[in-house]
Scaffold this motif. Structure first.
Motif, PDB file in Angstrom:
ATOM      1  N   THR A 228       0.861  -1.153  -0.144  1.00  0.00           N
ATOM      2  CA  THR A 228      -0.024   0.088  -0.321  1.00  0.00           C
ATOM      3  C   THR A 228       0.803   1.262   0.027  1.00  0.00           C
ATOM      4  O   THR A 228       2.035   1.220   0.593  1.00  0.00           O
ATOM      5  N   ASP A 229       0.432   2.241  -0.665  1.00  0.00           N
ATOM      6  CA  ASP A 229       1.158   3.310  -0.476  1.00  0.00           C
ATOM      7  C   ASP A 229       0.946   4.051   0.610  1.00  0.00           C
ATOM      8  O   ASP A 229       0.172   4.688   1.275  1.00  0.00           O
ATOM      9  N   ALA A 230       2.542   4.496   1.103  1.00  0.00           N
ATOM     10  CA  ALA A 230       2.711   4.905   2.467  1.00  0.00           C
ATOM     11  C   ALA A 230       2.301   6.324   2.822  1.00  0.00           C
ATOM     12  O   ALA A 230       1.872   6.483   3.760  1.00  0.00           O
ATOM     13  N   GLN A 231       2.573   6.936   1.834  1.00  0.00           N
ATOM     14  CA  GLN A 231       2.301   8.386   1.844  1.00  0.00           C
ATOM     15  C   GLN A 231       0.750   8.575   1.826  1.00  0.00           C
ATOM     16  O   GLN A 231       0.115   9.535   2.414  1.00  0.00           O
ATOM     17  N   ALA A 232       0.099   7.588   1.022  1.00  0.00           N
ATOM     18  CA  ALA A 232      -1.597   7.758   1.218  1.00  0.00           C
ATOM     19  C   ALA A 232      -1.876   7.348   2.510  1.00  0.00           C
ATOM     20  O   ALA A 232      -3.088   7.956   3.194  1.00  0.00           O
ATOM     21  N   ARG A 238      -3.554  11.506   8.869  1.00  0.00           N
ATOM     22  CA  ARG A 238      -3.526  12.692   9.450  1.00  0.00           C
ATOM     23  C   ARG A 238      -5.090  13.282   9.293  1.00  0.00           C
ATOM     24  O   ARG A 238      -5.596  14.154  10.365  1.00  0.00           O
ATOM     25  N   ALA A 239      -5.630  12.937   8.116  1.00  0.00           N
ATOM     26  CA  ALA A 239      -7.101  13.299   8.031  1.00  0.00           C
ATOM     27  C   ALA A 239      -8.051  13.083   9.162  1.00  0.00           C
ATOM     28  O   ALA A 239      -9.048  13.574   9.666  1.00  0.00           O
ATOM     29  N   LYS A 294     -11.053   7.747   4.911  1.00  0.00           N
ATOM     30  CA  LYS A 294     -10.274   8.433   4.622  1.00  0.00           C
ATOM     31  C   LYS A 294      -9.173   7.786   3.680  1.00  0.00           C
ATOM     32  O   LYS A 294      -8.826   8.485   2.780  1.00  0.00           O
ATOM     33  N   ALA A 295      -9.035   6.569   3.851  1.00  0.00           N
ATOM     34  CA  ALA A 295      -8.215   5.554   3.217  1.00  0.00           C
ATOM     35  C   ALA A 295      -8.684   5.638   1.851  1.00  0.00           C
ATOM     36  O   ALA A 295      -8.081   5.585   0.708  1.00  0.00           O
ATOM     37  N   ARG A 296     -10.240   5.381   1.635  1.00  0.00           N
ATOM     38  CA  ARG A 296     -10.796   5.270   0.415  1.00  0.00           C
ATOM     39  C   ARG A 296     -10.771   6.528  -0.478  1.00  0.00           C
ATOM     40  O   ARG A 296     -10.718   6.665  -1.721  1.00  0.00           O
ATOM     41  N   GLU A 297     -11.017   7.675   0.300  1.00  0.00           N
ATOM     42  CA  GLU A 297     -10.759   8.830  -0.551  1.00  0.00           C
ATOM     43  C   GLU A 297      -9.482   9.266  -1.022  1.00  0.00           C
ATOM     44  O   GLU A 297      -9.005   9.900  -1.968  1.00  0.00           O
ATOM     45  N   HIS A 298      -8.341   8.413  -0.629  1.00  0.00           N
ATOM     46  CA  HIS A 298      -6.767   8.444  -1.088  1.00  0.00           C
ATOM     47  C   HIS A 298      -6.610   7.322  -1.971  1.00  0.00           C
ATOM     48  O   HIS A 298      -5.492   6.968  -2.331  1.00  0.00           O
ATOM     49  N   GLY A 299      -7.618   6.798  -2.285  1.00  0.00           N
ATOM     50  CA  GLY A 299      -7.585   5.566  -3.666  1.00  0.00           C
ATOM     51  C   GLY A 299      -7.131   4.153  -2.887  1.00  0.00           C
ATOM     52  O   GLY A 299      -6.549   3.297  -3.629  1.00  0.00           O
ATOM     53  N   ALA A 371     -17.454  -5.890  -0.828  1.00  0.00           N
ATOM     54  CA  ALA A 371     -17.477  -6.164  -2.367  1.00  0.00           C
ATOM     55  C   ALA A 371     -17.666  -5.104  -3.149  1.00  0.00           C
ATOM     56  O   ALA A 371     -17.029  -4.551  -4.279  1.00  0.00           O
ATOM     57  N   ALA A 372     -18.674  -4.215  -2.723  1.00  0.00           N
ATOM     58  CA  ALA A 372     -18.884  -3.137  -3.474  1.00  0.00           C
ATOM     59  C   ALA A 372     -17.876  -2.139  -3.493  1.00  0.00           C
ATOM     60  O   ALA A 372     -17.734  -1.304  -4.326  1.00  0.00           O
ATOM     61  N   VAL A 373     -17.180  -1.875  -2.345  1.00  0.00           N
ATOM     62  CA  VAL A 373     -15.932  -1.038  -2.080  1.00  0.00           C
ATOM     63  C   VAL A 373     -14.901  -1.441  -3.017  1.00  0.00           C
ATOM     64  O   VAL A 373     -14.297  -0.639  -3.957  1.00  0.00           O
ATOM     65  N   MET A 374     -14.690  -2.592  -3.121  1.00  0.00           N
ATOM     66  CA  MET A 374     -13.502  -3.421  -4.055  1.00  0.00           C
ATOM     67  C   MET A 374     -14.054  -3.123  -5.510  1.00  0.00           C
ATOM     68  O   MET A 374     -13.111  -2.664  -6.135  1.00  0.00           O
ATOM     69  N   ARG A 375     -15.240  -3.169  -5.888  1.00  0.00           N
ATOM     70  CA  ARG A 375     -15.673  -3.001  -7.366  1.00  0.00           C
ATOM     71  C   ARG A 375     -15.308  -1.579  -7.720  1.00  0.00           C
ATOM     72  O   ARG A 375     -14.902  -1.233  -8.783  1.00  0.00           O
ATOM     73  N   ALA A 376     -15.748  -0.336  -6.747  1.00  0.00           N
ATOM     74  CA  ALA A 376     -15.695   0.837  -7.011  1.00  0.00           C
ATOM     75  C   ALA A 376     -14.237   1.111  -6.854  1.00  0.00           C
ATOM     76  O   ALA A 376     -13.631   2.301  -7.916  1.00  0.00           O
ATOM     77  N   ALA A 377     -13.146   0.572  -6.475  1.00  0.00           N
ATOM     78  CA  ALA A 377     -11.834   0.704  -6.546  1.00  0.00           C
ATOM     79  C   ALA A 377     -11.103   0.160  -7.557  1.00  0.00           C
ATOM     80  O   ALA A 377      -9.916   0.279  -7.929  1.00  0.00           O
ATOM     81  N   GLY A 378     -11.813  -0.875  -8.371  1.00  0.00           N
ATOM     82  CA  GLY A 378     -11.240  -1.227  -9.714  1.00  0.00           C
ATOM     83  C   GLY A 378     -10.487  -2.873  -9.209  1.00  0.00           C
ATOM     84  O   GLY A 378      -9.771  -3.396 -10.073  1.00  0.00           O
ATOM     85  N   VAL A 379     -11.039  -3.138  -8.049  1.00  0.00           N
ATOM     86  CA  VAL A 379     -10.425  -4.497  -7.653  1.00  0.00           C
ATOM     87  C   VAL A 379     -11.069  -5.463  -8.417  1.00  0.00           C
ATOM     88  O   VAL A 379     -12.388  -5.678  -8.489  1.00  0.00           O
TER      89      VAL A 379
END
Length: 571
Positions: A228-232, A238-239, A294-299, A371-379
């Motif tokens: 996972t992207d550490a900066q994200a 922080r958010a 917040k993690a979903r907002e950062h992809g 599953a819905a979150v995964m589909r929205a994220a392109g998984v």
């Protein structure tokens, strides 16, 4: 994953935590400083910067709580006991805790400090030992009798007091009521001026009245799977801190020595404005929800889940693990079957079948959301297929267990997945009941409003999981809960106003709700019947009458208290 790892009580512990967060070992095992970022985004590159931040960070720290619990004990001497033997025995019984005592023939009265909570002891004494099942007094007396057994002494606790004002008052009363009062070192106490003598003795004792330490800072962990992207994740953490703890100073650092991403944070427990953070179960779940959002907002495809969402077995403690290990190596050591099953189920990652049967619909709804979150994220691929299959299959388990036809994954009442048929059987009902009970312990209007906010947050979470047919009953239950809480709030406001020198009657519950509570976003628009409106009007009138009655009773109690300070003695 979000966790509260530990807490810090003073500046020294906060400094040690800051050093842990801001230093990592290199390949040679040598400690080196890593980047630390403050709530303002500033980097703490040098030791001087860190010391400056730590000084500001600890300004909001509160001192440790004093233990002002005192008891009065009567000792009956058996046979001839010299004064030297008595003094030695008392010091052995009380240890390092301060006390004063007075001997009259074969009876000795002692007023001393105790590590036990005086409130429960006072309740037992007030109700009478015959009416209490508590064994706290028996344990204290047995400990004193055992410690002083060589001197032939039997102990009986006669009174207990639990706050500083009463502790000083009854120390003064003890000195006035007894002749030849002595301190633990045998020094005589003058009875000519009991008030001054008691004040001087209590100030000498103050440094010994150590109590439990406050949680002035929290050590938090935000983590994510490897890759996972550490900066994200850093931005998401922080958010979350800015949203859930506004006004609280914090620092963040990324520990990159492990495969998975984890961000450590040190957060003030109390802001400069006096707002204090708490981490009850409902609070932890709210933080996890905010972190996932917040993690979903950062992809990052992340969903907040709890243990029962995965139907995993209960975790075991260090005590369980130790008992299990000893039993494996020593046949003489006995351990219960439940403890063995708890350790083995968790280590073998077994699912809790009872949990699946009881909460299958809720668990299925969480997996469908995942599953819905995964589909929205392109998984795509096997992970998405597995999440959808788990959600579908979990709905069928409770129905098959009961011999019914498997239910569909969508509720006919509301069109939403995983809805619970009754709020009384909701898995969060136990936690909600605990939160409601906690409101009875509130001592100030501010504390009461904070506890009420947690209760309403839990009610909001529960409301979204109920079908439309269950909503009217749930709203009636919710209104009743809020009515009682606002009545309690109005009473606290009245007591605070009276203590500040004000007057007047207690504010009615409805007025207190409109004046003192922040407005809640409430999308409910129930169409109340005329009968329901009349019941609501009668309930408001009853609350007003009850508030007036409580105010009159409080005035009467105050008048009685002023007439006789002896009534303050907690017996």
């Amino acid at each position: 994953m979000f966790k509260v790892l530990s807490s810090a009580a003073n500046a020294k512990q906060a400094g040690a935590l800051l050093a842990y967060i801001g230093a990592r070992a290199n390949e040679q095992g040598e400690k080196r400083d890593i980047e630390i970022f403050t709530d303002s985004g500033q980097g703490l590159a040098s030791a001087q910067d860190r010391r400056g931040f730590l000084h500001q960070f600890t300004q909001a720290f509160e001192p440790q709580l004093e233990n002002t619990n005192f008891i009065e004990v009567r000792f009956e001497l058996a046979g001839d006991v010299t004064d030297e033997a008595l003094s030695e025995a008392l010091n052995a019984a009380f240890g390092s805790k301060p006390f004063v005592y007075a001997r009259t023939g074969d009876s000795v009265a002692v007023y001393g400090h105790t590590g036990e909570r005086a409130g429960p002891l006072a309740k037992i004494l007030a109700a009478g030992r015959a009416n209490s099942r508590g064994k706290a007094l028996d344990k204290i007396e047995a400990g004193f009798s055992e410690a002083m057994g060589k001197a032939g002494i039997r102990a009986v606790v006669t009174a207990a007091v639990g706050n500083e004002r009463k502790a000083q008052y009854f120390l003064q009363k003890f000195i006035r009521a007894h002749n030849q009062v002595r301190q633990a070192n045998g020094q005589a106490v003058s009875s000519k001026q009991p008030t001054k003598a008691a004040a001087a003795i209590f100030e000498e004792w103050r440094s010994q009245l150590s109590g439990r330490e406050r949680r002035n800072a929290y050590h938090l962990l935000f983590s994510a799977r490897a890759g996972t992207d550490a900066q994200a994740i850093m931005a998401a953490a922080r958010a979350v801190l800015e949203e859930r703890a506004p006004g609280h100073k914090f620092v963040l650092a990324h520990h990159a020595e492990t495969k998975h991403v984890h961000i450590h944070a040190m957060l003030q427990a109390r802001s400069a404005d006096g707002e204090r953070l708490t981490f009850y179960k409902a609070d932890l779940h709210a933080w996890r929800e905010a972190y996932a959002e917040k993690a979903r907002e950062h992809g990052i495809a992340m969903v907040a889940t709890r243990r029962y969402d995965h139907a995993m077995s209960r975790p075991y403690t260090k005590e369980h693990a130790g008992a299990y290990k000893r039993a494996q190596h020593d046949a003489r050591y006995q351990v219960s079957d439940k403890a063995v099953a708890r350790v083995e189920d968790k280590r073998q990652r077994r699912m809790d079948r009872k949990l699946i049967v009881a909460n299958g619909a809720t668990i299925a709804g969480v997996w469908q959301q995942t599953a819905a979150v995964m589909r929205a994220a392109g998984v795509t691929g096997q992970a998405l297929t597995a999440a959808e299959a788990i959600g579908k299959n979990l709905l069928q388990i409770p129905a098959r267990r009961g011999g019914e036809k498997p239910a569909d994954s969508v509720s006919k009442d509301s069109g939403g997945p995983g809805l619970i048929s009754s709020f009384l059987s909701h898995p969060g009902m136990k936690e909600l009941t605990r939160l409601i009970g906690a409101t009875e312990m509130a001592q100030t209007p501010l504390e009461m409003r904070q506890k009420m906010a947690r209760v309403n947050q839990a009610l909001d979470e529960m409301r979204h999981t109920l079908p439309n047919a269950e909503q009217p009953r749930f709203e009636q239950y919710r209104d009743g809960v809020n009515d009682k809480m606002h009545d309690r709030l109005a009473r606290l406001q009245f007591e605070q106003q009276k203590g500040a020198g004000g007057g007047g009657e207690a504010a009615p519950e409805r007025e207190a709700r409109g004046r003192d509570l922040p407005a809640r976003d409430d999308t409910r628009q129930p169409e109340a019947s005329a009968q329901h409106a009349e019941k609501a009007r009668q309930r408001v009138q009853q609350q007003k009458d009850s508030a007036k009655q409580k105010g009159r009773q409080a005035d009467e109690r105050d008048r009685k208290t002023q007439r006789s300070k002896v009534d303050e003695y907690e017996r």
